[in-house]
Structure formats: structure tokens, C-alpha cells
Motif scaffolding. Structure first.
Motif, mmCIF file in Angstrom:
data_model
loop_
_atom_site.group_PDB
_atom_site.id
_atom_site.type_symbol
_atom_site.label_atom_id
_atom_site.label_comp_id
_atom_site.label_asym_id
_atom_site.label_seq_id
_atom_site.Cartn_x
_atom_site.Cartn_y
_atom_site.Cartn_z
ATOM 1 N N GLY A 59 0.756 -1.107 -0.157
ATOM 2 C CA GLY A 59 -0.130 -0.041 0.199
ATOM 3 C C GLY A 59 0.954 1.132 0.039
ATOM 4 N N THR A 60 0.177 2.519 0.139
ATOM 5 C CA THR A 60 0.886 3.672 0.288
ATOM 6 C C THR A 60 1.079 4.272 1.779
ATOM 7 O OG1 THR A 60 -1.353 4.810 0.158
ATOM 8 C CG2 THR A 60 -0.184 4.296 -1.828
ATOM 9 N N SER A 61 0.473 3.708 2.688
ATOM 10 C CA SER A 61 0.756 3.992 4.040
ATOM 11 C C SER A 61 2.225 3.575 4.487
ATOM 12 C CB SER A 61 -0.426 3.625 4.827
ATOM 13 O OG SER A 61 -0.453 2.311 5.013
ATOM 14 N N ASP A 62 2.506 3.829 5.676
ATOM 15 C CA ASP A 62 3.655 3.223 6.088
ATOM 16 C C ASP A 62 3.490 2.268 7.199
ATOM 17 O OD1 ASP A 62 2.746 4.582 8.343
ATOM 18 O OD2 ASP A 62 4.654 5.880 8.645
ATOM 19 N N ARG A 63 2.110 1.460 7.253
ATOM 20 C CA ARG A 63 2.097 0.288 8.112
ATOM 21 C C ARG A 63 3.120 -0.577 8.171
ATOM 22 N NH1 ARG A 63 -4.588 -0.223 7.711
ATOM 23 N NH2 ARG A 63 -4.861 1.965 8.188
ATOM 24 N N PHE A 64 3.397 -1.319 7.035
ATOM 25 C CA PHE A 64 4.527 -2.222 7.048
ATOM 26 C C PHE A 64 6.063 -1.524 7.239
ATOM 27 C CE2 PHE A 64 7.712 -4.421 4.530
ATOM 28 C CZ PHE A 64 7.596 -5.698 4.807
ATOM 29 N N ASP A 65 6.294 -0.314 7.047
ATOM 30 C CA ASP A 65 7.516 0.229 7.468
ATOM 31 C C ASP A 65 7.578 0.137 8.810
ATOM 32 O OD1 ASP A 65 7.029 0.617 4.822
ATOM 33 O OD2 ASP A 65 7.382 2.859 4.819
ATOM 34 N N GLN A 66 6.475 0.583 9.598
ATOM 35 C CA GLN A 66 6.539 0.845 11.122
ATOM 36 C C GLN A 66 6.491 -0.461 11.784
ATOM 37 O OE1 GLN A 66 6.842 3.548 12.604
ATOM 38 N NE2 GLN A 66 6.692 4.994 10.750
ATOM 39 N N ALA A 67 6.150 -1.391 11.186
ATOM 40 C CA ALA A 67 6.067 -2.622 11.843
ATOM 41 C C ALA A 67 7.387 -3.442 11.963
ATOM 42 C CB ALA A 67 5.182 -3.546 10.987
ATOM 43 N N LEU A 68 8.062 -3.162 10.687
ATOM 44 C CA LEU A 68 9.521 -3.816 10.914
ATOM 45 C C LEU A 68 10.484 -3.556 11.919
ATOM 46 C CD1 LEU A 68 10.705 -6.005 8.619
ATOM 47 C CD2 LEU A 68 8.397 -5.029 8.102
ATOM 48 N N PRO A 69 10.492 -2.437 12.391
ATOM 49 C CA PRO A 69 11.559 -2.324 13.669
ATOM 50 C C PRO A 69 11.178 -3.085 14.965
ATOM 51 C CG PRO A 69 10.918 -0.110 12.577
ATOM 52 C CD PRO A 69 9.937 -0.966 12.068
ATOM 53 N N ASP A 70 9.850 -3.263 15.105
ATOM 54 C CA ASP A 70 9.537 -4.224 16.351
ATOM 55 C C ASP A 70 10.167 -5.750 15.990
ATOM 56 O OD1 ASP A 70 8.622 -2.153 17.721
ATOM 57 O OD2 ASP A 70 6.443 -2.857 17.324
ATOM 58 N N PHE A 71 9.839 -6.108 14.784
ATOM 59 C CA PHE A 71 10.365 -7.535 14.617
ATOM 60 C C PHE A 71 11.769 -7.414 14.597
ATOM 61 C CE2 PHE A 71 12.468 -10.252 11.534
ATOM 62 C CZ PHE A 71 11.951 -11.571 11.777
ATOM 63 N N ALA A 72 12.546 -6.668 13.961
ATOM 64 C CA ALA A 72 13.990 -6.818 14.086
ATOM 65 C C ALA A 72 14.674 -6.573 15.211
ATOM 66 C CB ALA A 72 14.500 -5.418 13.130
ATOM 67 N N GLN A 73 13.940 -5.828 16.202
ATOM 68 C CA GLN A 73 14.520 -5.619 17.434
ATOM 69 C C GLN A 73 14.402 -7.171 18.196
ATOM 70 O OE1 GLN A 73 16.173 -3.241 18.864
ATOM 71 N NE2 GLN A 73 16.039 -1.452 17.558
ATOM 72 N N ALA A 74 13.234 -7.433 18.301
ATOM 73 C CA ALA A 74 12.909 -8.771 18.742
ATOM 74 C C ALA A 74 13.768 -9.963 18.143
ATOM 75 C CB ALA A 74 11.453 -9.323 18.517
ATOM 76 N N TYR A 75 14.157 -9.956 16.994
ATOM 77 C CA TYR A 75 15.075 -10.687 16.370
ATOM 78 C C TYR A 75 16.505 -10.526 16.799
ATOM 79 C CZ TYR A 75 16.148 -15.149 13.887
ATOM 80 O OH TYR A 75 16.362 -16.370 13.434
ATOM 81 N N ALA A 76 16.660 -9.279 16.554
ATOM 82 C CA ALA A 76 18.169 -9.113 17.276
ATOM 83 C C ALA A 76 18.189 -9.572 18.823
ATOM 84 C CB ALA A 76 18.450 -7.743 17.253
ATOM 85 N N ASP A 77 17.561 -9.606 19.474
ATOM 86 C CA ASP A 77 17.353 -9.920 20.976
ATOM 87 C C ASP A 77 17.825 -11.473 20.829
ATOM 88 O OD1 ASP A 77 17.048 -7.581 21.989
ATOM 89 O OD2 ASP A 77 14.864 -7.901 22.249
#
Length: 469
Positions: free
Chosen positions: A428-446
Motif C-alpha cells: 500500500g501507500t501508507s507506512d504500516r509495513f515500514d513501522q511494523a518492521l522495527p519491532d520485528f527486527a529488534q525482537a529478532y536481534a534479541d
């Protein structure tokens, strides 16, 4: 499973767009933020040990030693662990030809056959069809892990991930509006990088990018020849540096009945048939004079990798090829995509789908190993105009800029093999996917840091051997 490109060709643009929108019902864009494995998650050390069971035993301790250097080095070698984790998550069902190991160091400057410098993916050992977001998530987590190694704040790390995801989404939207051939011909060359940098007010970033391009052009095959070979009374030969570089003649010393000349011929037997006719003609101008086993990378350590030295006119007319063992992709157990009869062919086919400009000597073969087993290999030039990123030298702004380049380049790769209209409609044109990725990336880095510690514990307890070089 039907190939993603075949699905796209069978549907109208409106149907492809609707397919992407309907995929949001399968998994919402905001749901990509989640990663919370339960207490019954697999043992990551067991995953690594199973993978090592098919590798050269004396080299496996080197692999563990390299993975223990840092959480980022561990991550580079842990594609099999992340593949198992990603397979437990809901996915969009929008499939592409995945890189399979899309961490940030697998994006670099490369030479095209036309001798242009391009920015592209470089590693395809794990390439396989699968949901587009698996690559995006592996790339996003690598940016957080690199940012932590540099001491960046969580906010700075998240900005880097958002820049990457936004570049992927916006570039995919651009591709959705392009003609099919225009997508196929699209390149990320140095001129495009300059355009992207034109809006940057930081002159130091522009200067560093130009210097990186200059270094990449200097990393020619002749530089590799100088580093890896020497002149001997018999002519130019590969320089031994065991256990990292071990000539075939030394490995055959303990293999009675095996002839070095026949082994050399077997390495190239069948490989030439996978090249186009004009490139077979070019290859016939060279003769194979020496072969050595080489330890490469982090995750690849322990797989069989051969350096092949060929000579044309004389000792000053060399060609260095790398024949690298191709094993089953770490993604293969988790998808129902078509299997290949040769894993080297799988790698080459995936690379040609994803890369805009592949090495002219890229091909595959099957060779009887020193253990008398038939093994699959893919072949390419060892080194030619390659420039690798150095994230440890980047500040937060530069890492975010680089993350954006990687995200855009990954979108181009996925648009070639997948359906850009469906993926763009899903994002889509909103940033919903963009804003979701940091939480995943932080959790996976942990999670990656805890897995890193589990490997260290396994080594300290004697469960796994280790060697540092």
C-alpha cells in the motif's frame, strides 16, 4: 507450486492488484511486527550441528570460531536458524525468488559484463522461492544487529530499518507501474547512486561513496591473482596457506589411487556445457593448471570450495574461478517449491533471476569428491570489481542511507521474479509495513544475541569444537 511469474501472467492487472490486497486478510501488515517464539522453540545449536554434519569435519571448528567473533558474525552464519524461525510465522503468500540470506553485507558493488559498476545482491547459496517478506525481515534484522554493534540508540536503529522498508515499498510501487521489460532491464548502477546522493547535504557521505566505487574498481581478478598465486619452476601456481588454502595435490597425498590430473579435469567436466556457446569458446582458450580448497565466508565454512587457476597465453594471462559446493537451501524444508536435480543449478538459476548482470563464467557442475560422493557445485570468477560495505565505519545516518539502498535493490530483485503489482498493492501507500518492521527486527536481534550465547556455552562445555584463525 506454480511459479510467481506464471501466476502474474495468467491474471489481469486488476486481478493481480486485488490479489495483493486480499493477502492482507491472510496476514495484516502490522502483524509483521511480531516475533515471540515459545519455550518449545528448537535448539539453535542443534540446527547448526545438523548443518555441519555434511561439511568437511576439519573445517567445522573454524566455522564456529568465526561465528563466535560477534553477534553479527553469528547472524551471518545462522541463516538456517532464521529460516526455521520465519517458517513459524504467518506470511503473505506473495512469493518471489528469495535471496535467502539477505543480510546487509550481501549487498555490494559488482562489475557487470559490460564493465559497469552496479549495486546488487552477491550471495545466492540459499536462493529459493518463498514469501517476499522473509528476505525483507532478514535484511531488517541485520541492520539492527549492525547498529547495536556500532553503539547506536534503539531510535537510530529503528530509523535505519524504516528507511530500508520504505525504500523497498516505494521502489516496488514504482515497478508496479513499469512495463515488464523495463523491470527486467532496471539496474542500480553508480549513476543512480549519485542521483540518490544528490539530495544529501553531507558531502562526506558522497565522498565516501565515490571512494568505495574506486576501491571496488581496484578489486580486480589480477589483484586476487597476486594475492593467491605465485610463480614456481613449474609455472604459476596457487600459494598454499593451510588450512585456509590447501592445494589439491596435498589433499590427494592421503588418497591412494587418485590422480591429480584426472581430478583437475573432473572439476571442469560438465561445467562448460552449462555456459553459452561463446563463453565455452572463451573458456577453451584457457588450460587448468592448479586447484586448491579454500575456506570462505562465515556460514559457508566447511562446505567444499575450490579455487581453480587457469592460464591463457602464459603465466601472465590468468583466470581464477571459484567452484563452491551447493547444498540444499535452508529454505527448502519450509516451502513446496519445485526442487532441482542439481543444487548448483538451483543457485545459478536463482542468481540469474535476481541479479541484473551475472558473471560471464557463472555455471554449475557435479564432481566426485575426495570421499567418493557426488557433490554439486556452482562456478564463477573468484573476484572481479567487488566492493563490500563496512558497517562498522558508518554513523547512524550513513547506515540508514545504506539500508535504503539495500531495500530498493531487494525490491528490484523481487520485482524480476515475483508480481510487483500484487506486492505493491499489499504494502500500500501508507507506512504500516515500514513501522511494523522495527519491532520485528529488534525482537529478532534479541533472539540472535541469545542464540549467540548458546553457541558460546556449547563451545565452552565441549559440546562443539572451535578453532580461531
Amino acid at each position: 507450486m506454480t511459479a510467481p511469474s506464471a501466476v502474474a501472467a495468467a491474471l489481469s492487472p486488476a486481478e493481480r492488484t486485488e490479489r495483493g490486497r486480499l493477502a492482507r486478510k491472510r496476514v495484516a501488515r502490522s502483524a509483521h511486527s511480531r516475533f515471540a517464539p515459545g519455550p518449545d522453540r528448537f535448539d539453535p545449536v542443534d540446527v547448526l550441528a545438523r548443518q555441519s554434519a555434511t561439511r568437511v569435519p576439519e573445517l567445522v571448528p573454524i566455522r564456529y570460531g568465526r561465528m563466535l567473533e560477534s553477534p553479527f558474525r553469528f547472524y551471518r552464519g545462522a541463516a538456517s536458524i532464521m529460516a526455521a524461525d520465519l517458517a513459524t510465522l504467518p506470511h503473505s503468500g506473495l512469493e518471489v525468488q528469495l535471496c535467502g540470506d539477505a543480510h546487509l553485507l550481501n549487498f555490494r558493488l559488482l562489475a557487470s559484463p559490460e564493465r559497469h559498476l552496479v549495486f546488487d545482491i552477491n550471495d545466492f547459496d540459499e536462493t529459493f522461492p518463498g514469501p517476499f517478506e522473509w528476505d525483507v525481515k532478514r535484511l531488517a534484522a541485520s541492520l539492527v544487529i549492525a547498529g547495536r554493534a556500532n553503539g547506536f540508540s534503539a531510535r537510530e536503529q529503528n530509523k535505519t530499518v524504516i528507511a530500508c522498508a520504505r525504500a523497498y515499498r516505494e521502489r516496488m510501487r514504482d515497478f508496479a507501474g513499469m512495463r515488464t521489460l523495463d523491470i527486467w532491464y532496471a539496474q542500480d548502477d553508480v549513476d543512480r547512486m549519485r542521483e540518490l546522493l544528490a539530495s544529501s547535504l553531507d558531502r562526506s557521505v558522497r565522498r565516501r561513496t565515490e571512494r568505495a566505487a574506486e576501491r571496488a574498481r581496484a578489486h580486480t581478478y589480477l589483484q586476487a591473482v597476486d594475492r593467491l598465486t605465485r610463480l614456481t619452476p613449474e609455472g604459476r601456481r596457487i600459494t598454499p596457506d593451510p588450512p585456509l588454502i590447501t592445494p589439491l595435490r596435498d589433499l590427494l597425498a592421503d588418497a591412494p589411487g587418485r590422480d591429480e590430473e584426472s581430478e583437475l579435469r573432473s572439476v571442469l567436466k560438465g561445467y562448460a556445457d552449462t555456459l553459452s556457446s561463446e563463453r565455452r569458446h572463451l573458456l577453451r582458450r584457457y588450460r587448468l593448471v592448479d586447484t586448491a580448497r579454500k575456506v570462505v565466508g562465515v556460514g559457508s565454512v566447511g562446505t567444499r570450495c575450490w579455487v581453480l587457476l587457469l592460464l591463457g597465453r602464459d603465466d601472465d594471462d590468468p583466470l581464477l574461478l571459484q567452484a563452491k559446493e551447493a547444498q540444499e537451501s535452508v529454505l527448502e524444508p519450509y516451502t513446496d517449491a519445485e526442487r532441482f536435480d542439481n543444487q548448483g543449478r538451483r543457485v545459478v538459476t536463482g542468481q540469474r533471476l535476481i541479479q541484473t548482470s551475472s558473471d560471464i563464467f557463472l555455471g554449475w557442475t557435479r564432481v566426485r569428491g575426495l570421499d567418493d560422493r557426488q557433490r554439486d557445485f556452482y562456478v564463477r570468477q573468484l573476484r572481479d570489481w567487488k566492493g563490500i560495505a563496512r558497517p562498522e565505519t558508518m554513523d547512524a545516518r550513513t547506515l540508514a542511507l545504506f539500508g535504503g539502498w539495500c531495500g530498493g535493490s531487494l525490491a528490484r530483485a523481487h520485482a524480476r521474479s515475483g508480481d510487483p503489482l500484487a506486492i505493491a498493492a499489499y504494502l500500500g501507500t501508507s507506512d504500516r509495513f515500514d513501522q511494523a518492521l522495527p519491532d520485528f527486527a529488534q525482537a529478532y536481534a534479541d533472539r540472535n544475541e541469545r542464540d549467540f550465547e548458546q553457541l558460546a556455552t556449547a563451545v565452552r562445555s565441549g559440546r562443539l569444537p572451535v578453532e580461531t584463525l
